[in-house]
Scaffold this active site. Structure first.
Site, PDB file in Angstrom:
ATOM      1  N   ASN A  53      37.001  44.832  34.836  1.00 46.63           N
ATOM      2  CA  ASN A  53      37.185  43.504  35.433  1.00 46.63           C
ATOM      3  C   ASN A  53      36.963  43.616  36.937  1.00 46.63           C
ATOM      4  OD1 ASN A  53      38.055  41.011  36.309  1.00 46.63           O
ATOM      5  ND2 ASN A  53      40.219  41.346  35.811  1.00 46.63           N
ATOM      6  N   TRP A  54      35.808  43.110  37.384  1.00 42.67           N
ATOM      7  CA  TRP A  54      35.452  43.269  38.803  1.00 42.67           C
ATOM      8  C   TRP A  54      36.169  42.281  39.711  1.00 42.67           C
ATOM      9  CZ3 TRP A  54      29.363  44.114  38.923  1.00 42.67           C
ATOM     10  CH2 TRP A  54      29.082  45.352  38.344  1.00 42.67           C
ATOM     11  N   LYS A  55      36.797  41.275  39.124  1.00 41.06           N
ATOM     12  CA  LYS A  55      37.488  40.247  39.922  1.00 41.06           C
ATOM     13  C   LYS A  55      36.526  39.635  40.961  1.00 41.06           C
ATOM     14  CE  LYS A  55      41.749  42.592  38.859  1.00 41.06           C
ATOM     15  NZ  LYS A  55      43.112  42.939  39.203  1.00 41.06           N
ATOM     16  N   HIS A  68      44.110  35.800  32.451  1.00 45.59           N
ATOM     17  CA  HIS A  68      44.504  36.896  33.339  1.00 45.59           C
ATOM     18  C   HIS A  68      45.662  36.433  34.228  1.00 45.59           C
ATOM     19  CE1 HIS A  68      44.378  39.918  36.488  1.00 45.59           C
ATOM     20  NE2 HIS A  68      43.738  40.688  35.631  1.00 45.59           N
ATOM     21  N   GLU A 124      46.178  36.718  37.220  1.00 49.08           N
ATOM     22  CA  GLU A 124      45.759  36.140  38.498  1.00 49.08           C
ATOM     23  C   GLU A 124      45.318  34.690  38.335  1.00 49.08           C
ATOM     24  OE1 GLU A 124      43.124  39.341  39.577  1.00 49.08           O
ATOM     25  OE2 GLU A 124      44.865  40.648  39.816  1.00 49.08           O
ATOM     26  N   GLU A 145      48.927  43.431  29.937  1.00 50.36           N
ATOM     27  CA  GLU A 145      48.826  43.779  31.354  1.00 50.36           C
ATOM     28  C   GLU A 145      50.105  43.359  32.076  1.00 50.36           C
ATOM     29  OE1 GLU A 145      44.620  44.227  32.943  1.00 50.36           O
ATOM     30  OE2 GLU A 145      45.080  42.108  33.064  1.00 50.36           O
ATOM     31  N   GLY A 189      47.139  46.666  39.920  1.00 47.44           N
ATOM     32  CA  GLY A 189      46.738  46.953  41.299  1.00 47.44           C
ATOM     33  C   GLY A 189      47.733  47.804  42.066  1.00 47.44           C
ATOM     34  N   SER A 204      46.587  49.360  36.662  1.00 46.01           N
ATOM     35  CA  SER A 204      46.542  50.649  37.357  1.00 46.01           C
ATOM     36  C   SER A 204      46.047  51.808  36.500  1.00 46.01           C
ATOM     37  CB  SER A 204      47.914  50.985  37.944  1.00 46.01           C
ATOM     38  OG  SER A 204      48.260  50.041  38.928  1.00 46.01           O
ATOM     39  N   GLY A 263      40.675  47.414  36.373  1.00 43.63           N
ATOM     40  CA  GLY A 263      40.327  46.585  37.523  1.00 43.63           C
ATOM     41  C   GLY A 263      39.663  47.416  38.600  1.00 43.63           C
TER      42      GLY A 263
HETATM   43  P1  PGA Z   1      43.929  47.225  38.156  1.00 49.13           P
HETATM   44  O1  PGA Z   1      43.650  45.769  37.557  1.00 49.13           O
HETATM   45  O2  PGA Z   1      43.267  48.216  37.241  1.00 49.13           O
HETATM   46  O3  PGA Z   1      43.340  47.195  39.511  1.00 49.13           O
HETATM   47  O4  PGA Z   1      45.432  47.391  38.165  1.00 49.13           O
HETATM   48  C1  PGA Z   1      43.718  45.505  36.194  1.00 49.13           C
HETATM   49  C2  PGA Z   1      43.510  44.042  35.931  1.00 49.13           C
HETATM   50  O5  PGA Z   1      44.008  43.201  36.702  1.00 49.13           O
HETATM   51  O6  PGA Z   1      42.829  43.683  34.968  1.00 49.13           O
END
Ligand code: PGA
Length: 254
Positions: A12-14, A98, A100, A168, A174, A215, A236
């Site tokens: 997931n590149w966000k 997600h 976010e 998640e 993150g 993470s 991520g």
């Molecule tokens: P992260 O993000 O690997 O940077 O913790 C995962 C995600 O939000 O899908």
């Protein structure tokens, strides 16, 4: 674990990277690194890169997905992007719900609507769930149960094999080294599977893959997969680094 499915690693590149050139370079690095690996790899870049990236591969080895979709299919919905449009530019997967996006106001009901639309359009749908924090009395389990039930409300059982649940925990996203422990993850996969059985039935629930995100890196990936009893990982930050991402995919293959 779900019924004999291939392991899956989703990147997931966000809201990254800032340029198409960089996106192509990261994608090519990943594509070349996973050539001989028997793991399904799905890259979810920002919408605007999908069409360009699909031009960079020919074989069904690496798949593209979006990070969200509209719950609408067409019409006066400024700024929205439909499942059909995404399919047209090469996406076969989508992430929905997600944390976010949920933080921006997306509710379980919104998620359920999008999940149904995505599945109907033929996209394999990664439904994200996860508690914000844990408490000793376990009330986060009640929250999670509601999220699972709410996010799949009205989603027909016949789509089970195209649903992936991504667990998640928000507190683990993150955070560098703070992924869930493999022991806790195993408990969560049992918990999630039980509720999927309650919603659908045992046979349908066994078709649904459960993956973990938060993470993930090349050091914790092995334990998370081996002892966490998940069918894959959602990555991520590390998915923007081709070398590290390929290492994670290799660990999953083992
Ligand atoms: P992260 O993000 O690997 O940077 O913790 C995962 C995600 O939000 O899908």
């Amino acid at each position: 674990m779900a019924k004999k499915q291939r392991m899956i690693v989703v990147g997931n590149w966000k809201l990254n990277p800032p340029t198409l050139k960089e996106a192509e370079s990261i994608f090519t690095g990943i594509k070349n690194g996973i050539k001989d690996i028997d793991v399904k790899v799905v890259i979810c870049p920002p919408f605007v890169y999908l069409n360009e990236l699909r031009g960079l591969f020919t074989k069904e080895k690496i798949f593209l997905g979006s990070q969200d979709i509209s719950s609408e299919s067409k019409g006066a919905f400024t700024g929205e992007i439909s499942a059909e449009m995404l399919k047209n530019v090469g996406a076969t997967y989508t992430i929905i719900g997600h944390s976010e996006r949920r933080a921006k106001g997306e509710t379980d009901a919104d998620v359920a609507k999008k999940v149904a639309v995505a599945l109907k359009a033929g996209l394999t749908t990664i439904v994200c769930i996860g508690e914000k924090e844990r408490d000793e009395r376990g009330s986060y389990l009640g929250f999670l149960k509601e999220q699972i039930v709410g996010s799949l409300k009205g989603v027909p059982r016949k789509f089970a094999s195209n649903i992936i649940i991504a667990y998640e925990p928000v507190w683990a996203i993150g955070k560098g080294k703070e992924a869930v422990t493999a022991h806790d993850l195993h408990q969560m996969t049992i918990f999630i599977r039980k509720h999927l059985i309650d919603i659908y039935n045992t046979a349908a629930a066994s078709e649904i893959s459960i993956i973990y995100g938060g993470s993930v890196d090349e050091e914790n990936a092995e334990l998370l997969i081996a002892d966490g009893e998940v069918d894959g990982l959602l990555v991520g930050r590390e998915s923007l680094n081709p070398e590290n991402f390929v290492k994670i995919v290799k660990v999953v293959e083992k």
